[in-house]
Design a protein around this motif. Sequence first.
Motif: not given
Length: 434
Positions: A276-280, A284-287
């Motif tokens: 969620x922090x990466x999205x905010x 463009x990548x996920x954990x």
Amino acid sequence: MSVDVVTFGCRLNTYESEVIRRNAAAAGLGVGLGAGDVGDVVIVNTCAVTGEAERQARQAIRRLKRERPQARIVVTGCAAQTSPDRFAAMPEVDRVIGNDEKMHDAAWVEARNIFARVPDFGIGQHEKIAVNDIMSVKETAAHLIEGIEGRARAYVQVQNGCDHRCTFCIIPFGRGNSRSVPMGEVVEEARRLAYNGYREVVLTGVDLTSYGADLPGAPKLGTLVRQILKHVGGLERLRLSSLDCIEIDDALMEAFAEEERLMPHLHLSLQAGDDLILKRMKRRHSRTDAIALCRELRRRRPGVVFGADIIAGFPTETEDMFRRSLDLVEECGLTHLHVFPYSPRPGTPAARMPQVARDVVKDRARRLRHRGEAALRRHLDAEIGLVRHVLTESHASGRTEHFTPVRFDAAIEPGIIVETKMIGHDGCRLIADS
């Protein structure tokens, strides 16, 4: 008379500072010229990655003026590009030059002419600023340099700018949109540096993995790496600066698996371990992407070492979210951690989000650094007894293939690669057998 360049920030700034030094000297800055003498000049090449970086630059400017009251001070770099009026308002500053302008002869000739014309009466606020719209810059040219003074490795700029808009980042507004140096020019510069005796070349850029998208045929970074290693036979070591993990192409993955001269060390721009922090952040990548990449690279190149940028205390980050960043150190097997306590940059979307309390941000940064220090110690422990090839940076220090710092207790020649056994460490650096 002299021209001195003070550099803040990234490896790209280090490279550009050498171009600045050369161009400023060629323009006559810092050279005794009789009646038109402009005296000593100090050029401050700034960084804007955090508010703290900009504060440090202003602090350094004030200190430099106290130490050298007669020197002219020129400010350039990312912070000068994004906040030109703030630097121009400083009484210590004589000229503010933009990030594109600083790479061209004309800006330094103009500065020299202004300084020679008004040696004693000060320069007006408007006349201080030479900063244009960075978004209008469409190309990045190679700047062939003979090397970097006082350094064992050389940097080659292959890309500049960024097309992405991470919510915490102001750098695209300091660097402009992504643009690449043509492949042939990069190969030629790497060849020149190898001929001049540099054992290691580092490819640099703002968003290195976006290399080539604006060039004919859209070559990838992996293709560029392959071409350098193919056509520059005298180059012993090639290293890459920070990479965006979601953009690493297949050719680059293959190069890491097959090319021994491509160093087994990658610094990844991860920033956080919570989705969620990466999205905010508008990453463009996920954990899962980050963990899978590290696992795959380690499978292809056993022993590869990872570094990473991670931000502590991003807006809206809860304790559980932060723990996922902490856990990422072990799950990705990170060794060299670069921790940024989040600080809001005016004009960025993240600055308008609900902020984490400053004491919490600092505490999370401390905990993240502590986790990184423990990971580094484990790496150092595992290196004891192994033989590594160390590029010597001074008479007493160097770095292994994995970019791990090494201390020599006996004097050694700088700028060479030595094969030596690791016999211990001091918690931060390996100790080489003398």
